[in-house]
Design a protein around this motif. Sequence first.
Motif, mmCIF file in Angstrom:
data_model
loop_
_atom_site.group_PDB
_atom_site.id
_atom_site.type_symbol
_atom_site.label_atom_id
_atom_site.label_comp_id
_atom_site.label_asym_id
_atom_site.label_seq_id
_atom_site.Cartn_x
_atom_site.Cartn_y
_atom_site.Cartn_z
ATOM 1 N N MET A 23 -10.165 -39.127 15.970
ATOM 2 C CA MET A 23 -8.804 -38.773 16.054
ATOM 3 C C MET A 23 -8.648 -37.851 17.098
ATOM 4 O O MET A 23 -7.564 -37.706 17.739
ATOM 5 N N VAL A 24 -9.390 -36.798 16.992
ATOM 6 C CA VAL A 24 -9.079 -35.597 18.014
ATOM 7 C C VAL A 24 -9.442 -35.972 19.350
ATOM 8 O O VAL A 24 -8.589 -35.474 20.527
ATOM 9 N N ALA A 25 -10.269 -36.886 19.632
ATOM 10 C CA ALA A 25 -10.499 -37.322 20.946
ATOM 11 C C ALA A 25 -9.293 -38.220 21.533
ATOM 12 O O ALA A 25 -8.788 -38.054 22.535
ATOM 13 N N GLY A 26 -8.633 -39.167 20.578
ATOM 14 C CA GLY A 26 -7.468 -39.887 20.974
ATOM 15 C C GLY A 26 -6.312 -38.846 21.298
ATOM 16 O O GLY A 26 -5.664 -39.126 22.000
ATOM 17 N N ALA A 27 -6.080 -37.701 20.233
ATOM 18 C CA ALA A 27 -5.068 -36.982 20.410
ATOM 19 C C ALA A 27 -5.405 -36.112 21.980
ATOM 20 O O ALA A 27 -4.228 -35.860 22.589
ATOM 21 N N GLY A 28 -6.383 -35.830 22.308
ATOM 22 C CA GLY A 28 -6.638 -35.361 23.799
ATOM 23 C C GLY A 28 -6.301 -36.330 24.817
ATOM 24 O O GLY A 28 -5.955 -35.686 25.863
ATOM 25 N N ALA A 29 -6.006 -37.635 24.571
ATOM 26 C CA ALA A 29 -5.794 -38.608 25.845
ATOM 27 C C ALA A 29 -4.361 -39.106 25.533
ATOM 28 O O ALA A 29 -3.722 -39.607 26.210
ATOM 29 N N VAL B 49 -11.420 -32.025 26.066
ATOM 30 C CA VAL B 49 -11.262 -32.486 24.455
ATOM 31 C C VAL B 49 -12.360 -33.900 24.094
ATOM 32 O O VAL B 49 -12.834 -33.686 23.126
ATOM 33 N N THR B 50 -12.713 -34.723 25.079
ATOM 34 C CA THR B 50 -13.617 -35.728 25.007
ATOM 35 C C THR B 50 -14.848 -34.811 24.558
ATOM 36 O O THR B 50 -15.766 -35.416 23.748
ATOM 37 N N TYR B 51 -15.280 -33.865 25.257
ATOM 38 C CA TYR B 51 -16.566 -33.204 25.169
ATOM 39 C C TYR B 51 -16.404 -32.425 23.789
ATOM 40 O O TYR B 51 -17.518 -32.376 22.873
ATOM 41 N N VAL B 52 -15.487 -31.900 23.599
ATOM 42 C CA VAL B 52 -15.177 -31.068 22.216
ATOM 43 C C VAL B 52 -15.262 -32.215 20.958
ATOM 44 O O VAL B 52 -15.947 -32.087 20.102
ATOM 45 N N ALA B 53 -14.632 -33.261 21.165
ATOM 46 C CA ALA B 53 -14.851 -34.416 19.909
ATOM 47 C C ALA B 53 -15.980 -34.975 19.918
ATOM 48 O O ALA B 53 -16.600 -35.171 18.790
ATOM 49 N N PHE B 54 -16.821 -34.999 21.108
ATOM 50 C CA PHE B 54 -18.210 -35.376 20.905
ATOM 51 C C PHE B 54 -19.331 -34.552 20.046
ATOM 52 O O PHE B 54 -19.910 -34.955 19.321
ATOM 53 N N ARG B 55 -18.934 -33.107 20.442
ATOM 54 C CA ARG B 55 -19.547 -32.112 19.580
ATOM 55 C C ARG B 55 -19.119 -32.260 18.275
ATOM 56 O O ARG B 55 -19.692 -31.880 17.265
ATOM 57 N N GLY B 56 -18.036 -32.567 18.002
ATOM 58 C CA GLY B 56 -17.195 -32.630 16.640
ATOM 59 C C GLY B 56 -17.939 -33.654 15.763
ATOM 60 O O GLY B 56 -17.770 -33.660 14.489
ATOM 61 N N LEU B 57 -18.780 -34.666 16.377
ATOM 62 C CA LEU B 57 -19.295 -35.651 15.627
ATOM 63 C C LEU B 57 -20.324 -35.046 14.630
ATOM 64 O O LEU B 57 -20.484 -35.760 13.575
ATOM 65 N N ASP B 58 -20.845 -33.671 15.007
ATOM 66 C CA ASP B 58 -21.649 -33.044 14.298
ATOM 67 C C ASP B 58 -21.188 -31.747 13.395
ATOM 68 O O ASP B 58 -22.063 -30.941 13.058
ATOM 69 N N SER B 59 -19.822 -31.302 13.956
ATOM 70 C CA SER B 59 -19.355 -30.036 13.588
ATOM 71 C C SER B 59 -18.033 -30.044 13.327
ATOM 72 O O SER B 59 -17.258 -30.384 14.368
ATOM 73 N N TRP B 60 -17.645 -29.609 12.056
ATOM 74 C CA TRP B 60 -16.138 -29.549 11.805
ATOM 75 C C TRP B 60 -15.383 -28.444 12.849
ATOM 76 O O TRP B 60 -14.328 -28.349 13.152
ATOM 77 N N GLY C 295 -10.772 -28.600 18.905
ATOM 78 C CA GLY C 295 -10.453 -29.427 19.431
ATOM 79 C C GLY C 295 -8.794 -29.577 19.309
ATOM 80 O O GLY C 295 -7.781 -29.735 20.009
ATOM 81 N N TRP C 296 -8.197 -29.404 17.850
ATOM 82 C CA TRP C 296 -6.897 -29.511 17.503
ATOM 83 C C TRP C 296 -6.339 -28.331 17.833
ATOM 84 O O TRP C 296 -5.100 -28.405 18.455
ATOM 85 N N LEU C 297 -6.986 -27.104 17.909
ATOM 86 C CA LEU C 297 -6.291 -25.944 18.780
ATOM 87 C C LEU C 297 -6.146 -26.045 20.222
ATOM 88 O O LEU C 297 -5.018 -25.778 20.565
ATOM 89 N N LEU C 298 -7.001 -26.736 20.817
ATOM 90 C CA LEU C 298 -6.761 -27.039 22.362
ATOM 91 C C LEU C 298 -5.439 -27.912 22.358
ATOM 92 O O LEU C 298 -4.755 -27.795 23.376
ATOM 93 N N HIS C 299 -5.525 -28.922 21.531
ATOM 94 C CA HIS C 299 -4.296 -29.863 21.547
ATOM 95 C C HIS C 299 -3.056 -29.138 21.271
ATOM 96 O O HIS C 299 -1.750 -29.418 21.991
ATOM 97 N N THR C 300 -3.106 -27.997 20.231
ATOM 98 C CA THR C 300 -1.853 -27.359 20.024
ATOM 99 C C THR C 300 -1.561 -26.449 21.340
ATOM 100 O O THR C 300 -0.222 -26.654 21.636
ATOM 101 N N ALA C 301 -2.280 -25.995 22.050
ATOM 102 C CA ALA C 301 -2.029 -25.499 23.230
ATOM 103 C C ALA C 301 -1.613 -26.290 24.273
ATOM 104 O O ALA C 301 -0.479 -25.913 25.027
ATOM 105 N N TRP C 302 -2.064 -27.410 24.469
ATOM 106 C CA TRP C 302 -1.446 -28.464 25.344
ATOM 107 C C TRP C 302 -0.248 -29.106 25.249
ATOM 108 O O TRP C 302 0.638 -29.232 26.029
ATOM 109 N N ASP C 303 0.317 -29.036 23.711
ATOM 110 C CA ASP C 303 1.459 -29.397 23.209
ATOM 111 C C ASP C 303 2.579 -28.450 23.609
ATOM 112 O O ASP C 303 3.731 -28.811 24.307
ATOM 113 N N VAL C 304 2.094 -27.251 23.596
ATOM 114 C CA VAL C 304 2.896 -26.087 24.041
ATOM 115 C C VAL C 304 3.152 -26.142 25.545
ATOM 116 O O VAL C 304 4.514 -26.199 25.879
ATOM 117 N N VAL C 305 2.354 -26.332 26.101
ATOM 118 C CA VAL C 305 2.472 -26.521 27.708
ATOM 119 C C VAL C 305 3.355 -27.705 27.952
ATOM 120 O O VAL C 305 4.389 -27.465 28.742
#
Length: 141
Positions: free
Chosen positions: A32-38, A57-68, A74-84
Amino acid sequence: MQYVAPVGIGVLYALLMSLAREPHRRRLNALMVAGAGAAYLSGGGLGGWEFAFTALVTYVAFRGLDSWTFIGVGWLLHTAWDVVHHVKGNPIIPFAHTSSLGCAICDPVIALWCLRGGPSLIGMVRDRGRSREEPRATMAR
């Protein structure tokens, strides 16, 4: 309502995701976070930066496969991108001028849930209900 509804959407997201069991819940959230990144790729208005952000975000999402934690980041990065995008770019939903602002309010709610390890909110409510019932059962004995 413009500021309250996105918080509710974030909570609803966490509730719905709570229906998935682990480890599938974490992996689904990484997707989901990978999709949001795109999400802004087809017209975010920031040119090549859209591709750079998607790659990050794709890299962060890949790492997220094993880490909450990575999913939360990733969601915080997307937050910043939303603000921009709210300030300088195009909205995430072209016909809804404040949609990026709403997304910037919703995403940190999801991020906080992820940074807590993406617990089942349904299970937490169920467990809380059980802990309230136990003292009564003890007193009845």
